[in-house]
Design an enzyme around this catalytic site. Structure first.
Site, PDB file in Angstrom:
ATOM      1  N   THR A  33      -3.790  -7.481   5.350  1.00  0.00           N
ATOM      2  CA  THR A  33      -2.564  -7.858   4.651  1.00  0.00           C
ATOM      3  C   THR A  33      -1.323  -7.255   5.095  1.00  0.00           C
ATOM      4  O   THR A  33      -1.405  -6.749   6.188  1.00  0.00           O
ATOM      5  CB  THR A  33      -2.698  -8.005   3.069  1.00  0.00           C
ATOM      6  OG1 THR A  33      -1.781  -8.787   2.492  1.00  0.00           O
ATOM      7  CG2 THR A  33      -2.926  -6.725   2.509  1.00  0.00           C
ATOM      8  N   ASN A  34      -0.341  -7.225   4.343  1.00  0.00           N
ATOM      9  CA  ASN A  34       0.693  -6.532   4.545  1.00  0.00           C
ATOM     10  C   ASN A  34       1.498  -5.867   3.368  1.00  0.00           C
ATOM     11  O   ASN A  34       0.991  -6.066   2.433  1.00  0.00           O
ATOM     12  CB  ASN A  34       2.022  -7.589   5.258  1.00  0.00           C
ATOM     13  CG  ASN A  34       2.226  -8.705   4.505  1.00  0.00           C
ATOM     14  OD1 ASN A  34       2.724  -8.610   3.534  1.00  0.00           O
ATOM     15  ND2 ASN A  34       1.667  -9.821   5.011  1.00  0.00           N
ATOM     16  N   ASP A  35       2.855  -5.122   3.448  1.00  0.00           N
ATOM     17  CA  ASP A  35       3.252  -4.347   2.512  1.00  0.00           C
ATOM     18  C   ASP A  35       3.874  -5.417   1.409  1.00  0.00           C
ATOM     19  O   ASP A  35       4.838  -4.602   0.486  1.00  0.00           O
ATOM     20  CB  ASP A  35       4.249  -3.460   2.973  1.00  0.00           C
ATOM     21  CG  ASP A  35       3.593  -2.071   3.528  1.00  0.00           C
ATOM     22  OD1 ASP A  35       2.544  -1.960   2.936  1.00  0.00           O
ATOM     23  OD2 ASP A  35       4.029  -1.701   4.535  1.00  0.00           O
ATOM     24  N   SER A  36       4.026  -6.499   1.608  1.00  0.00           N
ATOM     25  CA  SER A  36       4.810  -7.428   0.623  1.00  0.00           C
ATOM     26  C   SER A  36       4.282  -7.364  -0.805  1.00  0.00           C
ATOM     27  O   SER A  36       3.140  -7.371  -1.013  1.00  0.00           O
ATOM     28  CB  SER A  36       5.009  -8.973   0.943  1.00  0.00           C
ATOM     29  OG  SER A  36       5.448  -9.739   0.025  1.00  0.00           O
TER      30      SER A  36
END
Ligand code: CTP
Ligand code: CA
Length: 228
Positions: A33-36
């Protein structure tokens, strides 16, 4: 208690907001996933609702509370998000793609937990590109429908953002320079540049994401008014 508010250009408009970072499974216990954090998208959904819009929030997992009166459609993967957006867009007046979408996903997601063994000191996960949801939506776009994208950039902000505005046939593009402190992913604040095909870029101050959401929604509202 619900106040009787005056009608705004967004009153009764069907608005889809996407938010959060999509998840792509590697195995039953791991994902990419990512930092959002989802904060920017949730703030926009809340502001749209405040102005009388009928808001559907299609959200990848976040730690946030869904704003009151907003319909939630939970999703995990980019494919889930693509399906939900494509389905909802047909009836929508406005789409705001604030989700941080995985650009690549594992080619294979293992059914069982991947084990480390004596001979796998290194391992490779092969990734494949996901579908560009906004590009797909551009093909479905009917006159009067407004699409809004975000662009996270770490360099050449305006050039890269301008290209995304054109390539994805957007009415507005909200660009963040995520290399700057306090901007973009995860924090409570943001600073954005709002691009539109027929207007000079509008650069906001660094401010709380709720303040930025108001400024973004103001611009969307003005476009709705213009398109009558
Ligand atoms: N987006 C999308 N589908 C994808 C990837 C991104 O709809 N598979 C949307 C995002 O929600 C955002 C916009 O496209 O509104 C721009 O996302 P961004 O990641 O900045 O750009 P990309 O087109 O993915 O290009 P890159 O990451 O290489 O800069
Ligand atoms: Ca991307």
């Amino acid at each position: 208690k619900r106040m009787n508010r005056q009608a705004t250009p967004l009153t009764g408009k069907k608005v889809i907001v996407t938010a959060g970072g999509t998840r792509e499974r590697i195995d039953p216990v791991r994902f990419i996933t990512n930092d959002s954090s989802g904060k920017m998208g949730y703030a926009i959904a809340e502001e749209m609702k405040r102005r009388g819009a009928d808001v559907t929030l299609i959200s990848a997992p976040t730690k946030l509370e869904v704003p009151a009166g907003v319909n939630l459609v939970p999703v995990l993967t980019t494919e889930d998000l693509a399906d939900a957006v494509t389905k909802a867009f047909k009836q929508a007046d406005i789409l705001v793609m604030a989700a941080a979408v995985a650009d690549f996903k594992p080619v294979n997601s293992a059914d069982q937990k991947i084990k480390k063994t004596a001979d796998n000191d290194q391992m490779t996960i092969k990734l494949t590109k996901t579908a560009d949801i906004l590009k797909q939506v551009a093909k479905l776009k009917q006159p009067g429908q407004i699409t809004v994208g975000f662009a996270a950039e770490t360099q050449n902000l305006l050039d890269n953002a301008q290209q995304k505005l054109v390539n994805k046939q957007l009415d507005l593009l909200i660009a963040n320079d995520v290399s700057k402190p306090g901007v973009g992913f995860n924090g409570d604040t943001n600073q954005v540049t709002i691009l539109q095909p027929d207007q000079a870029p509008i650069k906001t101050q660094l401010a709380d994401k709720h303040v930025i959401a108001k400024q973004v929604v103001d611009q969307i509202s003005q476009r709705v008014q213009k398109e009558g």
